[in-house]
Design a protein around this motif. Structure first.
Motif: not given
Length: 422
Positions: A280-287, A291-302, A375-377
């Motif tokens: 539970c803890y490890f999977g939630s950490l990865l998720f 969420l953070v990385t795809i939210g920040l870099w989805r629209e970037s060149s990367f 992320g909230s749920i």
């Protein structure tokens, strides 16, 4: 149907036949896509909704009984193999992501020229054109027909395989389940002969919701359903299809399925050794990282590179294996070993509900808002699991829990059973 139907059906006809009947309706729904109209898809989807509730409740009960019998045969604690069996099952199950997506990618990558960016418009007009009319429509219709014909045949073979599953009769499973009661006191809803009462069959899933152990798991089960809706709805359509075209969806999700499959088996074994809490803890950490990385870099060149798409699909695969593939199933198998039908009925109530909400809200809110909701749920779900773990029932190491003293099977002497246990 998972709340009010599946528990009674599984208890009445058994897990094996419930799986078989449910699987038949999967074939019916897939075959309905050979001629996709409202008249074929909507009735078959309604029937599949009811059948799927029964099938997945039965699957959880069947795997739980098999794991208990396996552990007893080895002289281990009855809950000692829950992670192994659930992880192995979902490891095999997720291979369908690899095989199915390779098949779809090969078939859909040949033929019509309008396949590259069919979802370019945000109004979903391509999705509504289920008949394949328009530019390249004949070719696309042929591709879809071939695709669903292949899927139908594969799933029909799977249904035939269900016929040869061994039946885990009460005489087999009761030997282990009766010596491995749930962590919480049992409700007096069964007769003295061990046969479930009518109340248990009809309202078993509802009655289970009153117990703190089940109640505290609800937010995380909802999150696991929302996560499935994100993976198969938002990630594929709003990221992969828009940036790379629908032909890449299959290849990227095949990588997701392969990674998911491997880590389901791995996390299942680790869960038995260290307890399901770490999945539970490890999977939630990865998720959360996803969420953070795809939210920040989805629209970037990367974010517009295939490297990013495959990297995020791998991260999703590992997180999904820990959360959806292993934790949700193994924790229910462990906590509600002798009431697995009701427990897994509730699992599908909240997972399917979360997935449905995710799909229905797909066109109503932005991608960023979806990430925030997820992320909230997830945070709420993890907090409830921590409360459950710390103050209600420990989710630590299974093999050394207090239930180990009642491992012995009726067929072996107590001295031999104690030796096997050590």
């Amino acid at each position: 149907c998972a709340l009010l139907l599946s528990t009674g059906v599984v208890m009445t006809i058994g897990a094996k036949w419930s799986v078989l009947i449910g699987a038949i309706f999967y074939v019916v729904f897939i075959a309905a896509n050979l001629y996709p109209t409202w008249a074929t898809l909507i009735p078959s989807a309604l029937a599949l909704g009811a059948a799927a509730a029964v099938l997945w409740s039965a699957q959880g009960a069947y795997v739980t009984s098999a794991a208990s019998a396996h552990a007893a045969a080895l002289g281990l604690a009855p809950r000692a193999s829950m992670g192994l069996f659930n992880g192995t099952f979902f490891g095999i199950f997720q291979l369908s992501m690899l095989i199915g997506n390779i098949i779809s990618s090969v078939i859909l990558s040949t033929g019509s020229s309008n396949k590259d960016h069919p979802e370019a418009s945000s109004d979903g007009s391509e999705d509504e054109d289920i008949s394949g009319s328009g530019s390249g429509g004949d070719s696309l219709t042929t591709q879809r027909f071939i695709l669903f014909a292949v899927y139908s045949v594969i799933c029909l073979v799977g249904v035939i395989g269900c016929i040869f599953m061994p039946s885990l009769t009460p005489s087999i499973s009761s030997k282990t389940l009766n010596s491995s009661r749930d962590s919480l006191p049992q409700p007096s809803s069964s007769s003295s002969t061990g046969v479930p009462s009518l109340k248990t069959k009809l309202l078993g899933a509802v009655l289970l919701l009153k117990e703190p152990t089940m109640f505290l798991l609800i937010p995380f089960l909802i999150f696991s359903g929302l996560e499935q809706g994100f993976v198969f709805g938002n990630f594929t359509k709003e990221y992969i299809s828009i940036n790379f075209g629908v032909k890449w969806v299959g290849f990227i999700m095949a990588v997701f399925g392969a990674v998911d499959s491997v880590f389901c088996v791995l996390f299942g074994r680790l869960g038995d050794k260290f307890g399901p809490r770490w999945n539970c803890y490890f999977g939630s950490l990865l998720f959360a990282i996803l969420l953070v990385t795809i939210g920040l870099w989805r629209e970037s060149s990367f974010g517009h590179t295939l490297y990013a798409a495959f990297l995020w699909s791998i991260l999703l695969g590992v997180a999904d294996a820990a959360v959806y593939g292993v934790f949700c199933t193994s924790v229910l198998s462990t906590l509600f070993t002798s009431r697995s039908e009701a427990a897994f009925s509730n699992l599908k109530v909240f997972q399917a509900g979360g997935t449905a909400v995710g799909f229905f809200l797909g066109s109503e809110i932005t991608f960023t808002i979806k990430l925030i909701i997820l992320g909230s749920i997830m945070t709420l779900g993890v907090a409830c699991v921590i409360v459950l773990d710390k103050w209600v029932h420990s989710l630590g190491q299974v093999r050394n829990q207090s239930g180990t003293k009642s491992v012995e099977s009726p067929e072996v002497p107590n001295e031999e059973s104690t030796l096997l246990s050590h």
